[in-house]
Every structure is written in C-alpha cells, then in structure tokens.
Design a protein around this motif. Structure first.
Motif, PDB file in Angstrom:
ATOM      1  N   LEU A  84       2.793   9.392   6.116  1.00 16.12           N
ATOM      2  CA  LEU A  84       4.165   9.566   5.735  1.00 16.12           C
ATOM      3  C   LEU A  84       4.401  10.990   5.112  1.00 16.12           C
ATOM      4  N   VAL A  85       5.573  11.460   5.326  1.00 18.89           N
ATOM      5  CA  VAL A  85       6.105  12.725   4.596  1.00 18.89           C
ATOM      6  C   VAL A  85       7.253  12.236   3.816  1.00 18.89           C
ATOM      7  N   THR A  86       6.914  12.341   2.500  1.00 23.41           N
ATOM      8  CA  THR A  86       8.081  11.785   1.749  1.00 23.41           C
ATOM      9  C   THR A  86       8.584  12.874   0.749  1.00 23.41           C
ATOM     10  N   MET A  87       9.750  12.482   0.225  1.00 21.88           N
ATOM     11  CA  MET A  87      10.449  13.515  -1.149  1.00 21.88           C
ATOM     12  C   MET A  87       9.443  13.263  -2.137  1.00 21.88           C
ATOM     13  N   SER A  88       9.520  14.313  -3.143  1.00 18.64           N
ATOM     14  CA  SER A  88       8.739  13.991  -3.981  1.00 18.64           C
ATOM     15  C   SER A  88       9.546  13.302  -5.212  1.00 18.64           C
ATOM     16  N   ASP A  89       9.207  12.724  -6.222  1.00 18.59           N
ATOM     17  CA  ASP A  89       9.789  11.872  -7.317  1.00 18.59           C
ATOM     18  C   ASP A  89      10.768  12.972  -8.138  1.00 18.59           C
ATOM     19  N   ASP A  90      10.768  14.012  -7.931  1.00 13.18           N
ATOM     20  CA  ASP A  90      11.524  14.940  -8.588  1.00 13.18           C
ATOM     21  C   ASP A  90      12.948  14.739  -8.469  1.00 13.18           C
ATOM     22  N   PRO A  91      13.400  15.088  -7.481  1.00 12.85           N
ATOM     23  CA  PRO A  91      14.744  15.100  -7.184  1.00 12.85           C
ATOM     24  C   PRO A  91      15.704  13.729  -7.519  1.00 12.85           C
ATOM     25  N   PRO A  92      16.335  13.604  -8.240  1.00 16.39           N
ATOM     26  CA  PRO A  92      17.066  12.416  -8.528  1.00 16.39           C
ATOM     27  C   PRO A  92      17.799  11.698  -7.546  1.00 16.39           C
ATOM     28  N   ALA A  93      17.890  10.346  -7.516  1.00 23.60           N
ATOM     29  CA  ALA A  93      18.674   9.814  -6.480  1.00 23.60           C
ATOM     30  C   ALA A  93      18.185   9.820  -5.129  1.00 23.60           C
ATOM     31  N   VAL A  94      16.968   9.913  -4.935  1.00 24.64           N
ATOM     32  CA  VAL A  94      16.215  10.075  -3.688  1.00 24.64           C
ATOM     33  C   VAL A  94      16.500   8.711  -2.894  1.00 24.64           C
ATOM     34  N   ALA A  95      17.070   8.927  -1.740  1.00 24.44           N
ATOM     35  CA  ALA A  95      17.646   7.747  -1.154  1.00 24.44           C
ATOM     36  C   ALA A  95      16.582   6.721  -0.546  1.00 24.44           C
ATOM     37  N   ASP A  96      15.315   7.411  -0.023  1.00 29.07           N
ATOM     38  CA  ASP A  96      14.539   6.516   0.845  1.00 29.07           C
ATOM     39  C   ASP A  96      13.246   6.154  -0.007  1.00 29.07           C
ATOM     40  N   LEU A  97      12.986   6.611  -1.085  1.00 34.37           N
ATOM     41  CA  LEU A  97      11.685   6.119  -1.449  1.00 34.37           C
ATOM     42  C   LEU A  97      11.291   4.730  -1.610  1.00 34.37           C
ATOM     43  N   ALA A  98      12.172   4.058  -2.325  1.00 31.28           N
ATOM     44  CA  ALA A  98      11.872   2.409  -2.456  1.00 31.28           C
ATOM     45  C   ALA A  98      11.987   2.185  -1.325  1.00 31.28           C
ATOM     46  N   TRP A  99      12.744   2.304  -0.229  1.00 32.81           N
ATOM     47  CA  TRP A  99      12.914   1.722   1.093  1.00 32.81           C
ATOM     48  C   TRP A  99      11.410   1.907   1.765  1.00 32.81           C
ATOM     49  N   LEU A 100      10.982   3.064   1.845  1.00 31.00           N
ATOM     50  CA  LEU A 100       9.897   3.171   2.597  1.00 31.00           C
ATOM     51  C   LEU A 100       8.709   2.583   1.727  1.00 31.00           C
ATOM     52  N   ARG A 101       8.675   2.356   0.562  1.00 31.61           N
ATOM     53  CA  ARG A 101       7.768   1.487  -0.096  1.00 31.61           C
ATOM     54  C   ARG A 101       7.604   0.060   0.390  1.00 31.61           C
ATOM     55  N   ALA A 102       8.841  -0.521   0.844  1.00 34.51           N
ATOM     56  CA  ALA A 102       8.866  -1.588   1.351  1.00 34.51           C
ATOM     57  C   ALA A 102       8.666  -1.829   2.745  1.00 34.51           C
ATOM     58  N   VAL A 103       9.173  -0.721   3.704  1.00 37.49           N
ATOM     59  CA  VAL A 103       8.785  -0.957   4.884  1.00 37.49           C
ATOM     60  C   VAL A 103       7.506  -0.299   5.490  1.00 37.49           C
ATOM     61  N   ALA A 104       6.982   0.502   4.735  1.00 34.87           N
ATOM     62  CA  ALA A 104       5.761   1.245   5.108  1.00 34.87           C
ATOM     63  C   ALA A 104       4.771   1.366   3.918  1.00 34.87           C
TER      64      ALA A 104
END
Length: 215
Positions: free
Chosen positions: A100-120
């Motif tokens: 995966l190439v993800t956004m870092s945890d720094d930017p607030p309100a990142v839309a996909d981090l929790a979703w990616l943790r569920a599907v991938a």
C-alpha cells in the motif's frame, strides 16, 4: 475590486481543481491577485493565515462562515505494471501479499485510512506521504495500491480503477471564510465564482458509476 486574496487547499485540489478555475476569475478582475497556498497543514482562518480555505471536513470555529460546495469520491487504484507483477488483490484475503501507498497520519480527516485497514488489513504499507499528488505518482510507478480522490486517480496515467467489496468513503468539500471578511467584495466575489464553477465538476469529483467487474 482590487487587493490580495490568500486561498488555501490541499495540494491536489489546488493543482487539479482550483488553479485551473481561477484563470477566468483573474481575467475578469485584473485588480485582484490570488496567492494559492497548497499545504497539507490546515491554515487557520481565525488567526487570519488565509482569507478563504477549502477542507474535507467542517470547520470548528464560530468565527468561520462555511458551506459545503462539493463532495469528493474516492477509488482504489493500482498501476498496470504492479498488477502484472502481483496480480489483482484478493479482498477475501484482505489483500495479503500486496503493498500500500497510504497517507500519513498527520493530515486531519484523511478519508481512507480506516477503510484501508478494513479491506486491506494484511497488506503491508510500503510508503506513506502527506500529499495526494505524491501518492498518485508512487502508485503509478508501481509502488503499491493507492486510494485516491477519483478526480485525481482517474486523470493519472497508468492507474487502473479496482473494484473493492465496499466503496471507499467520500468526503464533503467545505469552503470557509472568516465572518468578519465574508462581505469584503473581493472575498465575496471569489467565493461566489468558485461555488458556481464547481457545479459542472461535481460529476467528475464524485463519479456515480462503479467500475466493471474485473476492472
């Protein structure tokens, strides 16, 4: 109307959406100059760090007048070269063996981090970045799967839109101005212009069609 306006947004939104939209506004109002600040950090309207701000989450300060101006859809992508090497992700196995190439945890309100943790959940994070443009570039280079705004992902050469079992989340795009300056003519004019100009882009910002099976 004349004067300076400081507008802030995330880098992909500034580069792909707002920057091109500003050309006719500036041609119509040659006395106005615009500073477009593309920054992952959220500049503060109450501290007057910007005149107009665009965010993927509602503003929390009472001093800010805000409105939802669009909705941003997201999609999961991979490059053709990556898929040729790794094969399509198996979502029943939570993308085991994939990167995966993800956004870092720094930017607030990142839309996909929790979703990616569920599907991938079983995919490894190969790279993180605080900007969507860099994320799209790494995805197109074959570093890993990427979840991107559809407006960015669909326009990035070499990326294929995938079909995860649940659609990625979408986000509202909020426009905010300080209540003390919302009536300033140049601020009012730019807010009205951008709001109207986003209308024809709403379908591209939030595509309704799902990709075909196998795509």
């Amino acid at each position: 109307m004349a004067g300076h306006l400081r507008v802030t947004a995330s880098e992909w939104l500034a580069a792909r959406v707002l920057g091109p939209l500003l050309a006719p506004f500036l041609a119509r109002h040659p006395g106005i100059s615009v500073e477009l600040v593309a920054d992952a950090r959220w500049l503060s309207l109450p501290r007057r760090e910007a005149d107009i701000a665009f965010r993927p989450a509602a503003f929390e300060h009472r001093e800010v007048f805000q409105r939802e101006v669009a909705r941003i859809g997201f999609g999961l992508y991979a490059s053709e070269a990556y898929l040729a090497e790794r094969g399509p992700p198996d979502f029943d196995r939570q993308c085991e063996g994939h990167a995966l190439v993800t956004m870092s945890d720094d930017p607030p309100a990142v839309a996909d981090l929790a979703w990616l943790r569920a599907v991938a959940a079983k995919a490894r994070v190969a790279a993180r970045t605080n900007g969507r443009e860099a994320q799209a570039t790494m995805g197109a280079a074959g570093v890993g799967l990427v979840c991107l705004p559809r407006y960015l992902g669909d326009a990035t050469a070499g990326l294929r839109l995938l079909s995860p079992p649940s659609p990625p989340p979408e986000r509202a795009l909020w426009l905010g101005v300080h209540r003390d300056t919302r009536g300033v003519p140049r601020v009012k004019a730019l807010v009205a212009f951008v709001t109207d100009a986003l209308g024809p882009l709403r379908g591209a910002l939030r595509p309704g069609a799902r990709p075909r099976p196998g795509r």
